[in-house]
Design a protein around this motif. Sequence first.
Motif, short mmCIF file in Angstrom:
data_model
loop_
_atom_site.label_atom_id
_atom_site.label_comp_id
_atom_site.label_asym_id
_atom_site.label_seq_id
_atom_site.Cartn_x
_atom_site.Cartn_y
_atom_site.Cartn_z
N ARG A 1 56.17 -82.73 25.04
CA ARG A 1 56.42 -83.23 26.32
C ARG A 1 57.16 -84.27 26.63
NH1 ARG A 1 53.41 -86.31 30.29
NH2 ARG A 1 53.59 -85.27 32.56
N ARG A 2 58.34 -84.28 27.04
CA ARG A 2 59.46 -85.23 27.52
C ARG A 2 59.18 -85.29 29.00
NH1 ARG A 2 62.77 -87.49 23.85
NH2 ARG A 2 64.41 -87.97 25.61
N ALA A 3 58.59 -86.20 29.55
CA ALA A 3 58.39 -86.29 30.99
C ALA A 3 59.53 -87.78 31.13
CB ALA A 3 56.93 -87.02 31.24
N ARG A 4 60.23 -87.28 32.45
CA ARG A 4 61.42 -88.54 32.65
C ARG A 4 61.00 -88.68 34.13
NH1 ARG A 4 65.87 -84.99 30.51
NH2 ARG A 4 64.33 -82.93 31.18
N SER B 1 61.06 -85.09 36.12
CA SER B 1 61.50 -83.97 35.22
C SER B 1 60.77 -83.88 34.13
CB SER B 1 63.19 -83.93 35.15
OG SER B 1 63.49 -82.92 34.48
N THR B 2 60.06 -82.79 33.82
CA THR B 2 59.44 -82.76 32.46
C THR B 2 59.82 -81.56 31.63
OG1 THR B 2 57.46 -83.73 33.50
CG2 THR B 2 57.13 -82.33 31.54
N SER B 3 60.10 -81.79 30.64
CA SER B 3 60.72 -80.62 29.50
C SER B 3 59.67 -80.28 28.62
CB SER B 3 62.09 -81.10 28.93
OG SER B 3 63.05 -81.14 30.06
N TRP B 4 59.55 -79.36 28.45
CA TRP B 4 58.38 -78.73 27.16
C TRP B 4 59.07 -77.96 26.23
CZ3 TRP B 4 53.15 -79.94 27.53
CH2 TRP B 4 52.64 -80.27 28.80
N THR C 1 61.28 -79.85 37.47
CA THR C 1 61.82 -80.93 37.82
C THR C 1 61.15 -80.99 39.20
OG1 THR C 1 63.88 -80.96 36.55
CG2 THR C 1 63.87 -82.17 38.60
#
Length: 251
Positions: free
Chosen positions: A139-142, A154-157, A236
Amino acid sequence: MADTPLWEGLYLELRRQIESGDLAPGAPVPRELQLADQHSLSRTTVRQALAKLQADGLITRGQGRLGRTVREQRPLEWNLVRFERGERRDDAATGMDDWAAAVAEQGRTPRQEVRVTIEAPPADVCMALELADGEMAVRRARIRYVDNVPYQLSTSWFPENLARDTVLMQQADVAVPGGILRHIGSPQVAIRDRIIIRMPSPAEADQLDIPNGTPVGEHQRTGYGEDGQPVRYMVTVFAGDKHFLVYELEI
């Protein structure tokens, strides 16, 4: 006809000053005590007027010693067709990924805060990434800022077996030509978008610093690799009063 409430008279006067430009974007709003003295009102009445202006999205809420200011109404254009497609604008020299470059092209200043974790993903992520029970995800949470104002969450999994031991694990914004997924050998070749308009959760409203009653958009993008399998699921959440979305399609 009932008399206009005292707070409403002050509210209308301040709103007139904001809309006319007498109180310009970014300008400090007079302090409660100053307004109370100028208009012979109680501070409670002044607070009612300021609360209404804040709910309308015209002024900030102010925190601590930082007083209220007039909000800048500068929505961001977000072209979702160009975003992550074709000639990407990622630039390792500037540290800007495709999103940040698009913001800079509009004369604005982008910034992103990133936090990376490995987690058991929720059900919607498992479904989007077609993960089996028990599979983990990265999980990359921005938090994305424009001119130091929060605009997007914006969170990418990513499937863990795809992302582990790659630059996706870096606790920082990463920009590489062609995008991270292409850089690690798992490029997106197709995407599916879904957009929802809804009211924010209390946490989202706080993180995005949006007025009460302001809706948010939720942009869900699933990216698929060359074998047709999903390689990323990005969600997002964006402030509804700070964006307009653009699609340009050949028909």
